[in-house]
Design a protein around this motif. Structure first.
Motif: not given
Length: 115
Positions: A13-28, A74-86
Motif C-alpha cells: 500500500q502507499a506509504g509502505g516499504s519494500l526491499r529488493v535485492s540483486c545478486a551477480a553470478s560471479r565476483s565483480i 562480499a555477496k556481489n549484490s545490491i539492495n534497494l530499500q524503498m520507503n514511503t512508496l507511492k
C-alpha cells in the motif's frame, strides 16, 4: 558472462516499504556500476539508483530521500530499500551492471503500490 538474479518485488500500500535485492553470478571487481532501473507501463525505462565500486551513489530526483541503495561486495549484490512508496513507483524494476564496457540486465521484478 554475468547473470543477475533479482528477488521478488511485491505489492504494498502507499506509504509502505519494500526491499529488493540483486545478486551477480560471479565476483565483480574493478571499475563498475550496479544499480536499479524501472519501467512503468507505457513509459521508458528510467534510472532509479546506482552504486559504483567505490560505493558512490546516485539517485533519481523522484526517489531521493525515500530509496536507499546499498552494495554488498562480499555477496556481489545490491539492495534497494524503498520507503514511503507511492503509486507512481509502480513498475518493473531491473537490476543493472555496467562492467568493462558491457551492460548486463536482470529479468525484472514487479513492484506494485496501491493507493
Amino acid at each position: 558472462q554475468v547473470q543477475l538474479g533479482e528477488s521478488w518485488g511485491g505489492l504494498v500500500q502507499a506509504g509502505g516499504s519494500l526491499r529488493v535485492s540483486c545478486a551477480a553470478s560471479r565476483s565483480i571487481f574493478g571499475i563498475h556500476t550496479m544499480g536499479w532501473y524501472r519501467q512503468a507501463t507505457g513509459k521508458q525505462r528510467e534510472l532509479v539508483a546506482t552504486a559504483t565500486g567505490d560505493l558512490s551513489t546516485k539517485y533519481a530526483d523522484s526517489v531521493k530521500g525515500r530509496f536507499t541503495i546499498s552494495r554488498d561486495k562480499a555477496k556481489n549484490s545490491i539492495n534497494l530499500q524503498m520507503n514511503t512508496l507511492k503509486p507512481e513507483d509502480t513498475a518493473v524494476y531491473y537490476c543493472n551492471l555496467k562492467w568493462y564496457g558491457r551492460y548486463y540486465w536482470g529479468q525484472g521484478t514487479q513492484v506494485a503500490v496501491s493507493s
